[in-house]
Design a protein around this motif. Structure first.
Motif, PDB file in Angstrom:
ATOM      1  N   GLN A 378       0.780  -1.249  -0.152  1.00 48.77           N
ATOM      2  CA  GLN A 378      -0.109   0.031   0.123  1.00 48.77           C
ATOM      3  C   GLN A 378       1.180   1.243   0.081  1.00 48.77           C
ATOM      4  O   GLN A 378       1.940   1.325   0.830  1.00 48.77           O
ATOM      5  CB  GLN A 378      -0.777   0.037   1.129  1.00 48.77           C
ATOM      6  CG  GLN A 378      -1.830   1.059   1.163  1.00 48.77           C
ATOM      7  CD  GLN A 378      -2.918   1.233   2.530  1.00 48.77           C
ATOM      8  OE1 GLN A 378      -2.403   0.359   3.274  1.00 48.77           O
ATOM      9  NE2 GLN A 378      -3.891   1.801   2.604  1.00 48.77           N
ATOM     10  N   ARG A 379       0.623   2.154  -0.831  1.00 49.20           N
ATOM     11  CA  ARG A 379       1.367   3.491  -0.972  1.00 49.20           C
ATOM     12  C   ARG A 379       0.967   4.282   0.147  1.00 49.20           C
ATOM     13  O   ARG A 379      -0.213   4.344   0.690  1.00 49.20           O
ATOM     14  CB  ARG A 379       0.872   4.174  -2.347  1.00 49.20           C
ATOM     15  CG  ARG A 379       1.601   3.430  -3.355  1.00 49.20           C
ATOM     16  CD  ARG A 379       0.949   4.075  -4.751  1.00 49.20           C
ATOM     17  NE  ARG A 379       1.140   5.664  -4.667  1.00 49.20           N
ATOM     18  CZ  ARG A 379       0.633   6.335  -5.470  1.00 49.20           C
ATOM     19  NH1 ARG A 379      -0.736   6.082  -6.169  1.00 49.20           N
ATOM     20  NH2 ARG A 379       1.017   7.670  -5.407  1.00 49.20           N
ATOM     21  N   SER A 380       1.892   4.640   0.478  1.00 50.58           N
ATOM     22  CA  SER A 380       1.850   5.882   1.845  1.00 50.58           C
ATOM     23  C   SER A 380       1.289   6.965   1.354  1.00 50.58           C
ATOM     24  O   SER A 380       0.966   7.236   0.223  1.00 50.58           O
ATOM     25  CB  SER A 380       3.421   6.198   2.280  1.00 50.58           C
ATOM     26  OG  SER A 380       3.899   6.972   1.402  1.00 50.58           O
ATOM     27  N   HIS A 381       0.603   7.666   2.343  1.00 53.46           N
ATOM     28  CA  HIS A 381       0.111   8.966   2.513  1.00 53.46           C
ATOM     29  C   HIS A 381       0.649  10.138   1.640  1.00 53.46           C
ATOM     30  O   HIS A 381       0.194  10.536   0.466  1.00 53.46           O
ATOM     31  CB  HIS A 381      -0.218   9.456   3.657  1.00 53.46           C
ATOM     32  CG  HIS A 381      -0.936  10.801   3.601  1.00 53.46           C
ATOM     33  ND1 HIS A 381      -2.326  10.858   3.367  1.00 53.46           N
ATOM     34  CD2 HIS A 381      -0.735  12.089   4.074  1.00 53.46           C
ATOM     35  CE1 HIS A 381      -2.927  12.150   3.508  1.00 53.46           C
ATOM     36  NE2 HIS A 381      -1.949  13.094   4.001  1.00 53.46           N
ATOM     37  N   TYR A 382       2.010  10.131   1.747  1.00 50.53           N
ATOM     38  CA  TYR A 382       2.624  11.239   0.936  1.00 50.53           C
ATOM     39  C   TYR A 382       2.954  10.708  -0.578  1.00 50.53           C
ATOM     40  O   TYR A 382       3.059  11.795  -1.419  1.00 50.53           O
ATOM     41  CB  TYR A 382       4.245  11.709   1.638  1.00 50.53           C
ATOM     42  CG  TYR A 382       3.957  12.294   2.881  1.00 50.53           C
ATOM     43  CD1 TYR A 382       3.654  13.981   2.724  1.00 50.53           C
ATOM     44  CD2 TYR A 382       4.062  11.786   4.188  1.00 50.53           C
ATOM     45  CE1 TYR A 382       3.355  14.670   3.902  1.00 50.53           C
ATOM     46  CE2 TYR A 382       3.907  12.634   5.218  1.00 50.53           C
ATOM     47  CZ  TYR A 382       3.337  13.911   5.133  1.00 50.53           C
ATOM     48  OH  TYR A 382       3.391  14.680   6.116  1.00 50.53           O
ATOM     49  N   ASP A 383       3.326   9.548  -0.683  1.00 48.35           N
ATOM     50  CA  ASP A 383       3.253   8.884  -2.068  1.00 48.35           C
ATOM     51  C   ASP A 383       2.179   9.434  -3.063  1.00 48.35           C
ATOM     52  O   ASP A 383       2.324   9.872  -3.969  1.00 48.35           O
ATOM     53  CB  ASP A 383       3.589   7.487  -2.122  1.00 48.35           C
ATOM     54  CG  ASP A 383       5.034   7.074  -1.430  1.00 48.35           C
ATOM     55  OD1 ASP A 383       5.844   7.957  -1.823  1.00 48.35           O
ATOM     56  OD2 ASP A 383       4.910   5.923  -1.111  1.00 48.35           O
ATOM     57  N   GLU A 384       1.013   9.165  -2.365  1.00 49.10           N
ATOM     58  CA  GLU A 384      -0.230   9.523  -2.775  1.00 49.10           C
ATOM     59  C   GLU A 384      -0.337  10.924  -3.439  1.00 49.10           C
ATOM     60  O   GLU A 384      -0.771  11.485  -4.487  1.00 49.10           O
ATOM     61  CB  GLU A 384      -1.260   9.174  -2.417  1.00 49.10           C
ATOM     62  CG  GLU A 384      -1.526   7.576  -2.198  1.00 49.10           C
ATOM     63  CD  GLU A 384      -2.607   7.272  -1.386  1.00 49.10           C
ATOM     64  OE1 GLU A 384      -3.234   8.004  -0.816  1.00 49.10           O
ATOM     65  OE2 GLU A 384      -2.975   6.005  -1.239  1.00 49.10           O
ATOM     66  N   TRP A 385      -0.041  11.955  -2.505  1.00 47.60           N
ATOM     67  CA  TRP A 385       0.067  13.350  -2.662  1.00 47.60           C
ATOM     68  C   TRP A 385       1.053  13.513  -3.777  1.00 47.60           C
ATOM     69  O   TRP A 385       0.654  14.648  -4.971  1.00 47.60           O
ATOM     70  CB  TRP A 385       0.004  14.118  -1.471  1.00 47.60           C
ATOM     71  CG  TRP A 385      -1.035  13.994  -0.691  1.00 47.60           C
ATOM     72  CD1 TRP A 385      -1.029  13.790   0.813  1.00 47.60           C
ATOM     73  CD2 TRP A 385      -2.216  14.927  -0.916  1.00 47.60           C
ATOM     74  NE1 TRP A 385      -2.276  13.784   1.218  1.00 47.60           N
ATOM     75  CE2 TRP A 385      -3.245  14.629   0.180  1.00 47.60           C
ATOM     76  CE3 TRP A 385      -2.948  15.314  -1.908  1.00 47.60           C
ATOM     77  CZ2 TRP A 385      -4.352  14.911   0.310  1.00 47.60           C
ATOM     78  CZ3 TRP A 385      -4.254  15.399  -2.035  1.00 47.60           C
ATOM     79  CH2 TRP A 385      -5.072  15.422  -0.989  1.00 47.60           C
ATOM     80  N   GLU A 386       2.317  12.986  -3.677  1.00 51.82           N
ATOM     81  CA  GLU A 386       3.287  13.196  -4.622  1.00 51.82           C
ATOM     82  C   GLU A 386       2.863  13.325  -6.066  1.00 51.82           C
ATOM     83  O   GLU A 386       3.047  13.668  -7.091  1.00 51.82           O
ATOM     84  CB  GLU A 386       4.533  12.569  -4.265  1.00 51.82           C
ATOM     85  CG  GLU A 386       5.563  12.752  -5.202  1.00 51.82           C
ATOM     86  CD  GLU A 386       6.974  11.879  -4.717  1.00 51.82           C
ATOM     87  OE1 GLU A 386       8.129  12.630  -4.561  1.00 51.82           O
ATOM     88  OE2 GLU A 386       6.758  11.027  -4.763  1.00 51.82           O
ATOM     89  N   GLU A 387       2.239  11.778  -6.331  1.00 50.70           N
ATOM     90  CA  GLU A 387       1.653  11.416  -7.404  1.00 50.70           C
ATOM     91  C   GLU A 387       0.711  12.514  -8.153  1.00 50.70           C
ATOM     92  O   GLU A 387       0.711  12.555  -9.054  1.00 50.70           O
ATOM     93  CB  GLU A 387       1.268  10.105  -7.591  1.00 50.70           C
ATOM     94  CG  GLU A 387       0.852   9.363  -8.711  1.00 50.70           C
ATOM     95  CD  GLU A 387       2.427   9.095  -9.594  1.00 50.70           C
ATOM     96  OE1 GLU A 387       2.022   9.337 -11.068  1.00 50.70           O
ATOM     97  OE2 GLU A 387       3.318   8.930  -9.108  1.00 50.70           O
ATOM     98  N   ASP A 388      -0.102  12.918  -7.206  1.00 52.18           N
ATOM     99  CA  ASP A 388      -1.117  13.677  -7.569  1.00 52.18           C
ATOM    100  C   ASP A 388      -0.640  15.126  -7.860  1.00 52.18           C
ATOM    101  O   ASP A 388      -1.005  15.753  -9.151  1.00 52.18           O
ATOM    102  CB  ASP A 388      -2.169  14.082  -6.480  1.00 52.18           C
ATOM    103  CG  ASP A 388      -3.021  13.018  -5.971  1.00 52.18           C
ATOM    104  OD1 ASP A 388      -3.114  12.109  -6.763  1.00 52.18           O
ATOM    105  OD2 ASP A 388      -3.925  12.761  -5.088  1.00 52.18           O
TER     106      ASP A 388
END
Length: 519
Positions: A378-388
């Motif tokens: 599962q991707r971390s919280h910050y990974d998801e924001w970085e991708e966005d």
């Protein structure tokens, strides 16, 4: 008309430089008959040619000429012919052969392009059989994950061929059972393995036919990006160390430590009635386990493919070639250290008669429990924001510059990220870049990504021909100087350090940046 003629002349010069770099003195410079070169030039070239052993390359005019009945093509022994025919050839062997001949009296079919007939290896080539990755994606992958920037990238109908040319050839001899070929094949394997993120074909023939450079298919060319064989050998050894494998396997020890030569492996690979049902492990698991054992034993990827291709063919219900390739690629990805003992026991029990009487000989191998690959967690919280953030910046970027200019408030409202989260993300991210110009109410904040900025620099280089102009150098240096020193900044500087295509630019940029950041 004059402009068009000038462009054609520049294209021919570029193509000539490409072919000269790839051939590495392996062919004669001019044709022995009907050369268009002046007599004094031919005389001088003949003297120079005598200093190096000469061979030939094979050439094909159309992909359809690769047939089951043989390869329809011709043999080329001079750079002059190769340059003249470049726009009429679709495929050729960029590495030079010492033995070559026609297979029929009409001189239409060619033969001799086997590894044992190689005279010298001039270049390593990676086949990327998809267009879903851009040239910039490939360049970044080469810089970030492989040996460095390529010498040449050619486009094809379905993808790209990426060339890494050598500074001096690797000459092939039959000494020590063609050890030089084994070394070269391992380098080739490690280069292809390092470029899996852009779908490098692991099963492409290491030293076979590849796309011919012509006036229209050169996407990238940097004649300074050439590699000394010693550098590649050292890099390849480091990759082998990371994978826990060695180049040479001592035959005396094979029967003692090799899992491939164990009785249970031999029984399992001869089990042909394997399919599997719901809740039962089947063909995919058998192939994956066998491939992992081969990987664990340090066997070459290509040898494993040949072995398991034969096994798959013998199955009553074989898998498709595409599925089999995917399974072997996964086993050789480096995410797994070895086969799982429990799987071997279950597979033997299911598909091998009398399995209970077969000793499970493991040698001195260590059996590993498989953990999920990092990308499967599962991707971390910050990974998801970085991708966005990366997706937003990429979508909003204009074609004229790498930055989008938005206030932090505008970014937060559009992306839906809290200001405190964005501040933390900027510190942690290795993909984002940020710059601020002006002061107070007149200040502007620019946002981009490392990938977009490198693509921008690459495009500037293409637009300004071989060398950056002084204006472009100063412009890029000024932009870098204004970047905030966050995670992405250090990654960008690392990229610029690796981009050796203009050493003057690197010196100028890095000197400016380091002076300004040391106060």
């Amino acid at each position: 008309m004059a402009i068009f003629a000038l462009q054609e002349h520049k294209t021919d010069e570029k193509l000539t430089r490409v072919i000269n770099i790839l051939m590495q003195e392996g062919l004669t410079k001019y044709k022995t008959k009907h050369s268009k070169a002046a007599l004094p030039m031919r005389v001088e070239a003949t003297k120079a040619d005598m200093l190096h052993k000469k061979g030939a390359v094979f050439a094909v005019r159309d992909k359809s000429h690769f047939t089951s009945g043989g390869v329809k093509g011709y043999i080329i022994t001079s750079n002059e012919t190769l340059i003249e025919q470049a726009n009429k050839i679709t495929h050729f062997t960029p590495n030079v052969y010492r033995r070559y001949q026609y297979a029929d009296q009409d001189r239409r079919l060619i033969k001799g392009f086997v590894e044992e007939n190689l005279q010298q290896i001039n270049t390593f080539v990676v086949d990327i059989d998809t267009k879903k990755h851009s040239v910039q994606d490939i360049l970044l992958a080469c810089l970030d994950q492989s040996i460095g920037q390529p010498t040449l990238i050619l486009s094809s109908d379905r993808g790209y061929h990426v060339f890494f040319a050598l500074e001096t050839p690797i000459f092939i001899s039959n000494k020590k059972e063609f050890r030089s070929i084994k070394v070269a094949k391992r380098i080739s394997d490690n280069i292809k393995r390092s470029l899996q993120s852009v779908d490098a074909d692991m099963y492409c023939n290491d030293f076979g036919f590849f796309r011919m450079p012509n006036s229209h298919n050169i996407e990238w060319f940097d004649e300074t990006a050439i590699y000394h064989p010693g550098t590649l050998i050292k890099w390849s050894q480091q990759k082998d160390d990371d994978l826990g494998r060695s180049l040479y396997i001592v035959p005396k020890k094979m029967h003692v430590t090799s899992l491939i030569h164990s009785e249970w492996f031999n029984k399992l690979i001869h089990a042909t009635d394997v399919k599997g049902e719901k809740g039962q492990i089947g063909r995919n698991n058998v192939l994956f386990t066998l491939a992992l054992v081969c990987f664990q034993d340090g066997q070459e990827n290509s040898l494993t493919f040949d072995l398991l291709d034969q096994y798959n063919t013998n199955l009553r219900y074989p898998l498709s070639a595409q599925d089999m390739k995917a399974i072997i690629s996964s086993a050789y990805s480096g995410r797994y250290k070895g086969a799982k003992k429990e799987y071997v026991e279950q597979l033997l029990a299911l598909y091998v008669q009398g399995a209970e009487n077969i000793p499970l000989y493991f040698g001195n191998k260590v059996w590993y429990k498989h953990k999920k690959a990092r990308e499967d967690r599962q991707r971390s919280h910050y990974d998801e924001w970085e991708e966005d953030m990366v997706k937003y910046i990429t979508a909003e970027k204009s074609s004229s510059e790498p930055f989008i200019w938005r206030t932090q408030k505008e970014i937060c409202e559009t992306v839906g990220i809290a200001s405190s989260t964005l501040n933390n993300l900027i510190k942690l991210s290795t993909k984002l870049l940020k710059t601020t110009t002006g002061k107070g109410r007149h200040s502007k904040t620019g946002w981009t990504t490392v990938e977009l900025y490198i693509a921008y620099i690459i495009q500037l280089k293409k637009d300004s021909a071989v060398r950056f102009t002084k204006y472009v150098q100063e412009m890029v240096a000024e932009q870098i100087e204004s970047l905030e020193i966050i995670g992405g900044y250090h990654r960008l500087i690392n990229y610029l350090d690796k981009l050796r295509n203009d050493k003057d630019l690197n010196v100028h940029l890095l000197t400016e940046v380091r002076i300004n950041n040391t106060g």
